[in-house]
Scaffold this motif. Sequence first.
Motif, PDB file in Angstrom:
ATOM      1  N   ILE A   1     -20.400  32.077 -18.173  1.00  0.00           N
ATOM      2  CA  ILE A   1     -21.278  32.434 -18.430  1.00  0.00           C
ATOM      3  C   ILE A   1     -22.178  31.363 -18.782  1.00  0.00           C
ATOM      4  O   ILE A   1     -21.978  30.382 -19.421  1.00  0.00           O
ATOM      5  CB  ILE A   1     -21.497  33.854 -19.219  1.00  0.00           C
ATOM      6  N   ALA A   2     -23.882  31.403 -17.771  1.00  0.00           N
ATOM      7  CA  ALA A   2     -24.289  30.211 -18.046  1.00  0.00           C
ATOM      8  C   ALA A   2     -25.450  29.721 -19.022  1.00  0.00           C
ATOM      9  O   ALA A   2     -26.224  28.789 -19.192  1.00  0.00           O
ATOM     10  CB  ALA A   2     -25.342  29.758 -16.472  1.00  0.00           C
ATOM     11  N   ASN A   3     -25.906  31.457 -19.139  1.00  0.00           N
ATOM     12  CA  ASN A   3     -26.574  32.289 -20.364  1.00  0.00           C
ATOM     13  C   ASN A   3     -26.730  33.138 -20.980  1.00  0.00           C
ATOM     14  O   ASN A   3     -25.407  34.018 -20.658  1.00  0.00           O
ATOM     15  CB  ASN A   3     -28.247  32.612 -19.702  1.00  0.00           C
ATOM     16  N   ASP A   4     -26.822  33.302 -22.197  1.00  0.00           N
ATOM     17  CA  ASP A   4     -26.787  34.205 -23.303  1.00  0.00           C
ATOM     18  C   ASP A   4     -26.787  36.054 -22.656  1.00  0.00           C
ATOM     19  O   ASP A   4     -26.249  36.863 -23.276  1.00  0.00           O
ATOM     20  CB  ASP A   4     -27.131  34.512 -24.800  1.00  0.00           C
TER      21      ASP A   4
ATOM     22  N   ARG B   1     -21.015  38.826 -16.912  1.00  0.00           N
ATOM     23  CA  ARG B   1     -21.773  38.017 -15.131  1.00  0.00           C
ATOM     24  C   ARG B   1     -20.598  37.243 -14.868  1.00  0.00           C
ATOM     25  O   ARG B   1     -20.885  36.109 -15.207  1.00  0.00           O
ATOM     26  CB  ARG B   1     -23.182  37.993 -14.916  1.00  0.00           C
ATOM     27  N   LEU B   2     -19.455  37.141 -14.611  1.00  0.00           N
ATOM     28  CA  LEU B   2     -18.331  36.486 -15.012  1.00  0.00           C
ATOM     29  C   LEU B   2     -18.249  35.831 -12.853  1.00  0.00           C
ATOM     30  O   LEU B   2     -17.465  34.489 -12.314  1.00  0.00           O
ATOM     31  CB  LEU B   2     -17.256  36.882 -15.036  1.00  0.00           C
ATOM     32  N   ASP B   3     -18.622  37.055 -11.869  1.00  0.00           N
ATOM     33  CA  ASP B   3     -18.946  35.751 -10.692  1.00  0.00           C
ATOM     34  C   ASP B   3     -20.163  35.739  -9.983  1.00  0.00           C
ATOM     35  O   ASP B   3     -21.218  36.542 -10.773  1.00  0.00           O
ATOM     36  CB  ASP B   3     -18.676  37.396  -9.837  1.00  0.00           C
ATOM     37  N   ARG B   4     -20.297  35.040  -9.211  1.00  0.00           N
ATOM     38  CA  ARG B   4     -21.746  34.895  -8.801  1.00  0.00           C
ATOM     39  C   ARG B   4     -21.833  33.189  -7.376  1.00  0.00           C
ATOM     40  O   ARG B   4     -20.802  32.881  -7.355  1.00  0.00           O
ATOM     41  CB  ARG B   4     -22.550  33.602  -9.819  1.00  0.00           C
ATOM     42  N   ALA B   5     -22.734  33.254  -7.166  1.00  0.00           N
ATOM     43  CA  ALA B   5     -22.769  32.143  -6.050  1.00  0.00           C
ATOM     44  C   ALA B   5     -23.878  31.269  -5.956  1.00  0.00           C
ATOM     45  O   ALA B   5     -24.479  31.486  -6.481  1.00  0.00           O
ATOM     46  CB  ALA B   5     -22.879  32.749  -4.666  1.00  0.00           C
ATOM     47  N   LEU B   6     -23.511  29.595  -5.623  1.00  0.00           N
ATOM     48  CA  LEU B   6     -23.823  28.913  -6.076  1.00  0.00           C
ATOM     49  C   LEU B   6     -24.472  28.275  -4.722  1.00  0.00           C
ATOM     50  O   LEU B   6     -23.475  28.659  -3.793  1.00  0.00           O
ATOM     51  CB  LEU B   6     -23.694  28.126  -7.064  1.00  0.00           C
ATOM     52  N   CYS B   7     -25.327  27.157  -4.890  1.00  0.00           N
ATOM     53  CA  CYS B   7     -25.626  26.918  -3.054  1.00  0.00           C
ATOM     54  C   CYS B   7     -26.363  25.217  -3.539  1.00  0.00           C
ATOM     55  O   CYS B   7     -27.148  24.979  -5.366  1.00  0.00           O
ATOM     56  CB  CYS B   7     -26.116  28.192  -2.954  1.00  0.00           C
ATOM     57  N   SER B   8     -25.989  24.483  -2.904  1.00  0.00           N
ATOM     58  CA  SER B   8     -26.757  22.710  -2.896  1.00  0.00           C
ATOM     59  C   SER B   8     -28.269  23.036  -3.216  1.00  0.00           C
ATOM     60  O   SER B   8     -29.152  24.339  -2.330  1.00  0.00           O
ATOM     61  CB  SER B   8     -26.434  22.144  -2.495  1.00  0.00           C
ATOM     62  N   LEU B   9     -29.513  22.046  -2.881  1.00  0.00           N
ATOM     63  CA  LEU B   9     -30.670  22.371  -2.342  1.00  0.00           C
ATOM     64  C   LEU B   9     -30.757  22.974  -1.001  1.00  0.00           C
ATOM     65  O   LEU B   9     -31.610  23.039  -0.103  1.00  0.00           O
ATOM     66  CB  LEU B   9     -31.426  20.788  -2.600  1.00  0.00           C
TER      67      LEU B   9
ATOM     68  N   LEU C   1     -21.541  44.695  -5.911  1.00  0.00           N
ATOM     69  CA  LEU C   1     -20.242  45.793  -5.701  1.00  0.00           C
ATOM     70  C   LEU C   1     -20.224  46.790  -6.342  1.00  0.00           C
ATOM     71  O   LEU C   1     -19.759  46.293  -7.398  1.00  0.00           O
ATOM     72  CB  LEU C   1     -20.109  45.669  -3.858  1.00  0.00           C
ATOM     73  N   THR C   2     -19.933  47.755  -5.852  1.00  0.00           N
ATOM     74  CA  THR C   2     -19.625  49.299  -7.285  1.00  0.00           C
ATOM     75  C   THR C   2     -17.971  48.619  -7.410  1.00  0.00           C
ATOM     76  O   THR C   2     -17.074  47.794  -5.930  1.00  0.00           O
ATOM     77  CB  THR C   2     -19.219  50.323  -6.252  1.00  0.00           C
ATOM     78  N   ALA C   3     -17.570  47.954  -8.611  1.00  0.00           N
ATOM     79  CA  ALA C   3     -15.915  48.062  -8.968  1.00  0.00           C
ATOM     80  C   ALA C   3     -15.035  49.287  -8.604  1.00  0.00           C
ATOM     81  O   ALA C   3     -15.513  50.450  -9.827  1.00  0.00           O
ATOM     82  CB  ALA C   3     -16.418  47.879 -10.723  1.00  0.00           C
ATOM     83  N   ILE C   4     -14.016  49.138  -7.594  1.00  0.00           N
ATOM     84  CA  ILE C   4     -13.391  50.050  -7.214  1.00  0.00           C
ATOM     85  C   ILE C   4     -11.603  49.136  -7.643  1.00  0.00           C
ATOM     86  O   ILE C   4     -11.765  48.048  -6.999  1.00  0.00           O
ATOM     87  CB  ILE C   4     -13.573  50.203  -6.004  1.00  0.00           C
ATOM     88  N   GLY C   5     -10.944  49.581  -7.795  1.00  0.00           N
ATOM     89  CA  GLY C   5      -9.767  49.355  -8.233  1.00  0.00           C
ATOM     90  C   GLY C   5      -9.012  48.072  -9.212  1.00  0.00           C
ATOM     91  O   GLY C   5      -8.574  47.618  -9.258  1.00  0.00           O
ATOM     92  N   SER C   6     -10.161  47.508  -9.678  1.00  0.00           N
ATOM     93  CA  SER C   6     -10.736  46.029 -10.339  1.00  0.00           C
ATOM     94  C   SER C   6     -11.363  46.125 -11.700  1.00  0.00           C
ATOM     95  O   SER C   6     -12.494  47.378 -11.891  1.00  0.00           O
ATOM     96  CB  SER C   6     -10.595  44.920  -9.586  1.00  0.00           C
ATOM     97  N   ASP C   7     -11.268  45.154 -12.614  1.00  0.00           N
ATOM     98  CA  ASP C   7     -12.543  45.259 -13.805  1.00  0.00           C
ATOM     99  C   ASP C   7     -13.763  44.634 -13.299  1.00  0.00           C
ATOM    100  O   ASP C   7     -14.627  44.401 -13.500  1.00  0.00           O
ATOM    101  CB  ASP C   7     -12.283  44.449 -14.983  1.00  0.00           C
ATOM    102  N   HIS C   8     -13.659  43.655 -12.017  1.00  0.00           N
ATOM    103  CA  HIS C   8     -14.490  43.444 -11.602  1.00  0.00           C
ATOM    104  C   HIS C   8     -15.388  43.887 -10.563  1.00  0.00           C
ATOM    105  O   HIS C   8     -14.215  44.325  -8.851  1.00  0.00           O
ATOM    106  CB  HIS C   8     -13.818  41.856 -10.890  1.00  0.00           C
ATOM    107  N   SER C   9     -16.313  43.371 -10.142  1.00  0.00           N
ATOM    108  CA  SER C   9     -17.203  44.166  -9.066  1.00  0.00           C
ATOM    109  C   SER C   9     -17.146  43.019  -8.324  1.00  0.00           C
ATOM    110  O   SER C   9     -17.381  41.589  -8.227  1.00  0.00           O
ATOM    111  CB  SER C   9     -18.229  44.423  -9.660  1.00  0.00           C
ATOM    112  N   PRO C  10     -17.032  43.102  -7.032  1.00  0.00           N
ATOM    113  CA  PRO C  10     -17.066  42.072  -5.157  1.00  0.00           C
ATOM    114  C   PRO C  10     -18.350  41.768  -4.959  1.00  0.00           C
ATOM    115  O   PRO C  10     -18.952  42.414  -5.477  1.00  0.00           O
ATOM    116  CB  PRO C  10     -16.716  43.226  -4.373  1.00  0.00           C
TER     117      PRO C  10
END
Length: 420
Positions: free
Chosen positions: A180-183, A234-242, A256-265
Amino acid sequence: MNTLETPQTRNELQANRPQHKRTVECLLRIMSLLIWSWSPKIFSWNCQGAASKSFIRTAKWFISKYHPNIFCLVETKTSGCNADSLCAKLGFDKWARVEALGFSGGIWILWSNSVQIEVLHSHPQFVHMAITDQLGRFWNLSVVYGSPTLHLRRRLWSSLKRTKLHVNHPWLIAGDFNAIANDYECSSPSNPGNHKNADFRNWIFSEALLDLGFSGPNFTWRRGKEEGTFKGARLDRALCSLDWIDRMHDTKVTHLTAIGSDHSPILVEFDTKVKQGGNDFMFQGAWTRHRDFLDFTRQNWDKEGSVWQNKDTMAVKFKDWNRTVFGNIHYRKNNLLRRLDGIHKKMDQACHAGLVRLERKIKKELEDTLQQEEILWFQQAREDWIASGDRNTSFYHAATKCKKAKIGRHNFLDMVGIPW
């Protein structure tokens, strides 16, 4: 008196049809697919193992619902022939994999032929690729699975660098960073555990990356159902260049809704249009059947400009042309039918050459209008096939209603996120 079609007229019509058909198909492919309707989608999911019986069922449901061009799976925990067999079942044209290490890790990238992908670099914690999309744009994509182990995750930050990977195009980085990047990105800000570390934030800063934000739930990972045992982050995210912001329009990230995993797609979409009342634009395939369509397009298309430079200008001009020239198909059809009925009544009383020529002209306009109406209903129904010459538009009415009914039905979800 009946109007006769001479062999010469029939041969001329048949000779012109193939050329016209090729022209229309080319324009439809260029304008409908490339300019207005193609909205790239990247789906990233920590599936926590692809060997379970429920994985294929859940993955196929995600694919059928969101139709991603690029489907990314991390922590697959599966390798070898078994992994290839599972990839083949998902229905994509091509795929590339980073093998799991024993029963941990693993990254799979699957994609359709709508994009061209070249894998430039593979690493136990990421795959770096060069993408060419349908608009001819070049960009880079890195799919990440950060190790849960802190000292191994530090190797990710030292390897995933612009200078080492020779990134020279707009850059998108998405996946499970296990950090995570923030508290406020975890359920226990005072005790973030192993997820928070300064290395992640320093890496984002040093690579000059931007967080694309999100819509949906705040946390992409959850564990524990009781109040005392619940953890989320919030372990999953998308970052981009300028330069991504400048080149890739309207990028949207959804948890999205988490199904079949502890992680949300996470679903990354770009080139999306934000609808504002009735101002959104859609290219109408029926326009291509109008006699002035090709000339209008040639006259208004800026040959010196790019596709994106022409897009908004042509949208405005097509809207005006649709209103002032093309008109309402259904009104025009009913008007032609009334005129044809009047001509036939006149011909019953006294037929002459002028009425015959007028009847031939009205019939030709009616034929073109019926074809335009057929294309209109076909496009609204979004069916993959159409029977040439079939005037049973009731089928397309029904298909359109079914489509709307499905859209409405999928708005209702049960407690685990499966549509009713």
